[in-house]
Design a protein around this motif. Structure first.
Motif, PDB file in Angstrom:
ATOM      1  N   UNK A  60       0.836  -1.203   0.000  1.00 19.92           N
ATOM      2  CA  UNK A  60       0.000   0.000   0.000  1.00 19.92           C
ATOM      3  C   UNK A  60       0.869   1.251   0.000  1.00 19.92           C
ATOM      4  N   UNK A  61       1.880   1.270   0.825  1.00 21.86           N
ATOM      5  CA  UNK A  61       2.796   2.420   0.889  1.00 21.86           C
ATOM      6  C   UNK A  61       3.440   2.690  -0.477  1.00 21.86           C
ATOM      7  N   UNK A  62       3.897   1.623  -1.124  1.00 20.93           N
ATOM      8  CA  UNK A  62       4.525   1.756  -2.448  1.00 20.93           C
ATOM      9  C   UNK A  62       3.502   2.219  -3.476  1.00 20.93           C
ATOM     10  N   UNK A  63       2.324   1.622  -3.486  1.00 22.64           N
ATOM     11  CA  UNK A  63       1.299   1.988  -4.466  1.00 22.64           C
ATOM     12  C   UNK A  63       0.855   3.442  -4.295  1.00 22.64           C
ATOM     13  N   UNK A  69       1.483  10.049  -4.166  1.00 26.39           N
ATOM     14  CA  UNK A  69       1.259  10.351  -2.753  1.00 26.39           C
ATOM     15  C   UNK A  69      -0.203  10.616  -2.468  1.00 26.39           C
ATOM     16  N   UNK A  70      -0.568  10.437  -1.211  1.00 28.60           N
ATOM     17  CA  UNK A  70      -1.971  10.621  -0.821  1.00 28.60           C
ATOM     18  C   UNK A  70      -2.405  12.072  -1.019  1.00 28.60           C
ATOM     19  N   UNK A  71      -1.498  13.000  -0.748  1.00 32.35           N
ATOM     20  CA  UNK A  71      -1.784  14.430  -0.894  1.00 32.35           C
ATOM     21  C   UNK A  71      -0.873  15.054  -1.953  1.00 32.35           C
ATOM     22  N   UNK A  72      -0.493  14.267  -2.957  1.00 33.60           N
ATOM     23  CA  UNK A  72       0.389  14.694  -4.054  1.00 33.60           C
ATOM     24  C   UNK A  72       1.802  15.023  -3.589  1.00 33.60           C
ATOM     25  N   UNK A  73       2.179  14.581  -2.397  1.00 33.64           N
ATOM     26  CA  UNK A  73       3.515  14.894  -1.885  1.00 33.64           C
ATOM     27  C   UNK A  73       4.628  14.202  -2.665  1.00 33.64           C
ATOM     28  N   UNK A  74       4.307  13.145  -3.395  1.00 35.79           N
ATOM     29  CA  UNK A  74       5.315  12.433  -4.185  1.00 35.79           C
ATOM     30  C   UNK A  74       5.129  12.627  -5.693  1.00 35.79           C
ATOM     31  N   UNK A  75       4.236  13.520  -6.085  1.00 37.62           N
ATOM     32  CA  UNK A  75       3.949  13.710  -7.511  1.00 37.62           C
ATOM     33  C   UNK A  75       5.200  14.118  -8.294  1.00 37.62           C
ATOM     34  N   UNK A  76       6.113  14.807  -7.644  1.00 35.73           N
ATOM     35  CA  UNK A  76       7.342  15.244  -8.326  1.00 35.73           C
ATOM     36  C   UNK A  76       8.204  14.051  -8.754  1.00 35.73           C
ATOM     37  N   UNK A  77       7.958  12.872  -8.195  1.00 27.52           N
ATOM     38  CA  UNK A  77       8.729  11.680  -8.555  1.00 27.52           C
ATOM     39  C   UNK A  77       8.250  11.040  -9.862  1.00 27.52           C
TER      40      UNK A  77
END
Length: 124
Positions: A60-63, A69-77
């Protein structure tokens, strides 16, 4: 809140959808809305994930990271197309470099120990 069984079924569905995308049977415009919608049974993820086993929590964490990210915090990746122009290319999710995104998905899952369904990139 969803039951543990519903969350487990959602994880399986997410894996199947990732397999479709990695095999190229669906494009980025079809994949992203379906992928994002599949996380509804995990809302809120910090509370619902506590009911899953540790391997399922890791998946779940990886997906969640793969969706940005849940709040787009990882969208930059998420890999972006270098030639994308805001306001000119209006197709949904057209900013994503789909081939690089597929490769990134495989890399992230492989490094995290998350198994994916069979796909052409599995042997690369």
């Amino acid at each position: 809140m969803s039951t543990v069984q519903e969350m487990r079924e959602s994880l399986v569905s997410i894996k199947h959808l990732l397999g479709e995308f990695l095999r190229g049977t669906i494009d980025i415009g079809q994949f992203m809305p379906r992928f994002n919608a599949m996380f509804a049974s995990f809302d809120p993820p910090d509370i619902t994930a506590a009911e899953l086993g540790s391997a399922e929590q890791k998946e779940l964490e990886v997906f969640i990271m793969l969706m940005g990210g849940w709040f787009s915090e990882d969208e930059h990746l998420i890999p972006r197309r270098k030639d994308w122009e805001c306001g000119e290319d209006l197709e949904p999710y057209s900013w994503i470099d789909a081939d690089a995104y597929r490769e990134w998905i495989v890399w992230v899952c492989s490094n995290a120990g998350v198994a994916l369904p069979e796909h052409p990139r599995a042997r690369e």
